[in-house]
Design a protein around this motif. Sequence first.
Motif, PDB file in Angstrom:
ATOM      1  N   ASP A  33       0.840  -1.128  -0.248  1.00 42.11           N
ATOM      2  CA  ASP A  33      -0.020   0.032   0.103  1.00 42.11           C
ATOM      3  C   ASP A  33       0.999   0.993   0.328  1.00 42.11           C
ATOM      4  OD1 ASP A  33      -2.506  -1.574   0.134  1.00 42.11           O
ATOM      5  OD2 ASP A  33      -2.821  -0.856   1.994  1.00 42.11           O
ATOM      6  N   GLY A  34       2.051   0.988  -0.110  1.00 45.06           N
ATOM      7  CA  GLY A  34       3.277   2.288  -0.125  1.00 45.06           C
ATOM      8  C   GLY A  34       3.594   2.038  -1.187  1.00 45.06           C
ATOM      9  N   ALA A  35       4.893   2.792  -1.413  1.00 41.29           N
ATOM     10  CA  ALA A  35       6.220   3.224  -2.209  1.00 41.29           C
ATOM     11  C   ALA A  35       7.068   3.758  -2.704  1.00 41.29           C
ATOM     12  CB  ALA A  35       6.280   2.300  -3.667  1.00 41.29           C
ATOM     13  N   ARG A  36       8.583   4.017  -3.070  1.00 33.44           N
ATOM     14  CA  ARG A  36       8.719   5.055  -2.517  1.00 33.44           C
ATOM     15  C   ARG A  36       9.324   5.416  -4.405  1.00 33.44           C
ATOM     16  NH1 ARG A  36      13.167   5.348   1.482  1.00 33.44           N
ATOM     17  NH2 ARG A  36      12.915   7.770   1.164  1.00 33.44           N
TER      18      ARG A  36
ATOM     19  N   ILE B 259       2.748  11.029  -9.902  1.00 36.43           N
ATOM     20  CA  ILE B 259       3.142   9.695  -9.022  1.00 36.43           C
ATOM     21  C   ILE B 259       2.094   9.777  -7.874  1.00 36.43           C
ATOM     22  CG2 ILE B 259       4.425   7.379  -9.056  1.00 36.43           C
ATOM     23  CD1 ILE B 259       5.981   8.042 -11.589  1.00 36.43           C
ATOM     24  N   ASP B 260       2.765  10.633  -6.987  1.00 40.56           N
ATOM     25  CA  ASP B 260       2.417  10.729  -5.507  1.00 40.56           C
ATOM     26  C   ASP B 260       1.097  11.237  -5.090  1.00 40.56           C
ATOM     27  OD1 ASP B 260       2.840  13.574  -6.543  1.00 40.56           O
ATOM     28  OD2 ASP B 260       4.172  13.537  -4.594  1.00 40.56           O
ATOM     29  N   THR B 261       0.809  12.044  -6.539  1.00 40.12           N
ATOM     30  CA  THR B 261      -0.528  12.175  -6.222  1.00 40.12           C
ATOM     31  C   THR B 261      -1.601  11.305  -6.877  1.00 40.12           C
ATOM     32  OG1 THR B 261      -0.980  14.248  -7.165  1.00 40.12           O
ATOM     33  CG2 THR B 261      -0.465  14.321  -5.432  1.00 40.12           C
ATOM     34  N   GLU B 262      -1.957  11.031  -8.343  1.00 39.53           N
ATOM     35  CA  GLU B 262      -2.999  10.757  -9.328  1.00 39.53           C
ATOM     36  C   GLU B 262      -2.768   9.976  -9.460  1.00 39.53           C
ATOM     37  OE1 GLU B 262      -3.593  13.974 -12.709  1.00 39.53           O
ATOM     38  OE2 GLU B 262      -1.538  14.735 -12.110  1.00 39.53           O
ATOM     39  N   LEU B 263      -1.756   9.409  -9.844  1.00 35.93           N
ATOM     40  CA  LEU B 263      -1.646   7.676  -9.509  1.00 35.93           C
ATOM     41  C   LEU B 263      -2.306   7.233  -8.469  1.00 35.93           C
ATOM     42  CD1 LEU B 263      -0.389   5.288 -11.639  1.00 35.93           C
ATOM     43  CD2 LEU B 263       1.561   5.473 -10.188  1.00 35.93           C
ATOM     44  N   ALA B 264      -1.142   7.287  -7.302  1.00 35.21           N
ATOM     45  CA  ALA B 264      -1.726   7.072  -5.842  1.00 35.21           C
ATOM     46  C   ALA B 264      -2.983   7.002  -5.690  1.00 35.21           C
ATOM     47  CB  ALA B 264      -0.961   7.742  -4.954  1.00 35.21           C
ATOM     48  N   ASP B 265      -4.006   8.362  -6.214  1.00 35.21           N
ATOM     49  CA  ASP B 265      -5.018   8.348  -5.673  1.00 35.21           C
ATOM     50  C   ASP B 265      -6.216   7.711  -6.624  1.00 35.21           C
ATOM     51  OD1 ASP B 265      -4.831  10.455  -3.791  1.00 35.21           O
ATOM     52  OD2 ASP B 265      -5.377  11.876  -5.433  1.00 35.21           O
ATOM     53  N   ALA B 266      -5.816   7.079  -8.089  1.00 37.17           N
ATOM     54  CA  ALA B 266      -5.800   6.251  -8.283  1.00 37.17           C
ATOM     55  C   ALA B 266      -6.254   4.701  -8.080  1.00 37.17           C
ATOM     56  CB  ALA B 266      -6.252   6.344 -10.669  1.00 37.17           C
ATOM     57  N   VAL B 267      -5.268   3.984  -7.966  1.00 40.08           N
ATOM     58  CA  VAL B 267      -4.795   3.041  -7.859  1.00 40.08           C
ATOM     59  C   VAL B 267      -5.402   2.814  -6.138  1.00 40.08           C
ATOM     60  CG1 VAL B 267      -3.216   1.389  -6.380  1.00 40.08           C
ATOM     61  CG2 VAL B 267      -3.029   2.321  -8.312  1.00 40.08           C
ATOM     62  N   SER B 268      -5.542   3.863  -5.316  1.00 44.59           N
ATOM     63  CA  SER B 268      -6.803   3.620  -3.958  1.00 44.59           C
ATOM     64  C   SER B 268      -7.732   3.306  -4.469  1.00 44.59           C
ATOM     65  CB  SER B 268      -6.197   5.013  -3.490  1.00 44.59           C
ATOM     66  OG  SER B 268      -4.861   5.880  -2.258  1.00 44.59           O
ATOM     67  N   ALA B 269      -7.902   4.516  -5.212  1.00 48.37           N
ATOM     68  CA  ALA B 269      -9.763   4.220  -5.227  1.00 48.37           C
ATOM     69  C   ALA B 269      -9.900   2.731  -5.932  1.00 48.37           C
ATOM     70  CB  ALA B 269     -10.440   4.976  -6.834  1.00 48.37           C
TER      71      ALA B 269
ATOM     72  N   PRO C  75      -6.471   3.158   1.226  1.00 49.24           N
ATOM     73  CA  PRO C  75      -5.318   4.206   0.682  1.00 49.24           C
ATOM     74  C   PRO C  75      -4.026   3.741   0.426  1.00 49.24           C
ATOM     75  CG  PRO C  75      -5.932   4.536   3.264  1.00 49.24           C
ATOM     76  CD  PRO C  75      -6.348   3.344   2.360  1.00 49.24           C
ATOM     77  N   VAL C  76      -3.381   4.569  -0.861  1.00 47.95           N
ATOM     78  CA  VAL C  76      -2.456   3.755  -1.340  1.00 47.95           C
ATOM     79  C   VAL C  76      -1.222   5.145  -1.488  1.00 47.95           C
ATOM     80  CG1 VAL C  76      -0.837   3.104  -2.951  1.00 47.95           C
ATOM     81  CG2 VAL C  76      -2.835   1.845  -2.599  1.00 47.95           C
ATOM     82  N   ALA C  77      -0.354   4.844  -1.269  1.00 48.33           N
ATOM     83  CA  ALA C  77       1.353   5.957  -0.513  1.00 48.33           C
ATOM     84  C   ALA C  77       2.474   6.631  -1.538  1.00 48.33           C
ATOM     85  CB  ALA C  77       0.941   6.941   0.649  1.00 48.33           C
ATOM     86  N   VAL C  78       2.739   7.032  -2.152  1.00 54.21           N
ATOM     87  CA  VAL C  78       3.576   6.880  -3.322  1.00 54.21           C
ATOM     88  C   VAL C  78       4.338   8.328  -3.362  1.00 54.21           C
ATOM     89  CG1 VAL C  78       5.036   7.006  -5.227  1.00 54.21           C
ATOM     90  CG2 VAL C  78       3.138   5.537  -5.201  1.00 54.21           C
ATOM     91  N   ALA C  79       5.503   7.801  -1.742  1.00 48.18           N
ATOM     92  CA  ALA C  79       6.747   9.357  -1.551  1.00 48.18           C
ATOM     93  C   ALA C  79       7.318   9.357  -2.450  1.00 48.18           C
ATOM     94  CB  ALA C  79       6.888   8.762  -0.414  1.00 48.18           C
ATOM     95  N   PRO C  80       8.329  10.869  -2.663  1.00 46.03           N
ATOM     96  CA  PRO C  80       9.827  10.657  -3.042  1.00 46.03           C
ATOM     97  C   PRO C  80      10.521   9.857  -2.535  1.00 46.03           C
ATOM     98  CG  PRO C  80       8.653  12.793  -2.722  1.00 46.03           C
ATOM     99  CD  PRO C  80       7.900  11.965  -2.302  1.00 46.03           C
TER     100      PRO C  80
END
Length: 179
Positions: free
Chosen positions: A98-101, A149-159, A164-169
């Motif tokens: 559910d998370g990645a960097r 990737i950290d907002t739009e992609l993470a939001d799409a995967v979360s949906a 919730p899914v998070a992608v951080a720098p």
Amino acid sequence: DLRLFLACGNVPDQATLELNVARAAARHGASFCVKLSTAAPFFASSQHSAAHAEVERGLLGGDGGVPLLPSAVLRPNMFLQALSDGGPLLGVRLRDADGARHPLADRAISMIDCDDVAGCAAALLCGPDPAAEHAGATYELTGPRAVRIDTELADAVSALRGRPVAVAPRDSAELCRGL
């Protein structure tokens, strides 16, 4: 009518390998070549980008040289598939987490699907007279718009997942130390 699609993985001696193939194709009467390059082949910090730049110069006759054969260059931006299949450098690795960097998480990137790049190459190679229409051309290939990737992609995967899914720098230097 022999036409060449020139693509090579990022390997040692990539420029030599690609230029040898192009020379052989020219000797055997190839009328046109489409070279799959990279988005920014002039970044001195990457040996792979430097190899693409060397091949482009050889094919197109850069630096005052004579072109090997009439050619066009495709410079795709980041492949969409790299997010899931990009290995430790470009992959987001959200398949089982559910998370990645990611080193580009906080930047907008106009990714392009490999199928779209293939379609561009096929259109160039299968035209009636590609040398007359496209020789010497360089085409920058991108997706329809830049996506973070950290907002739009993470939001799409979360949906899609319903959680919730998070992608951080991720710092590039830190990433390289881990390879």
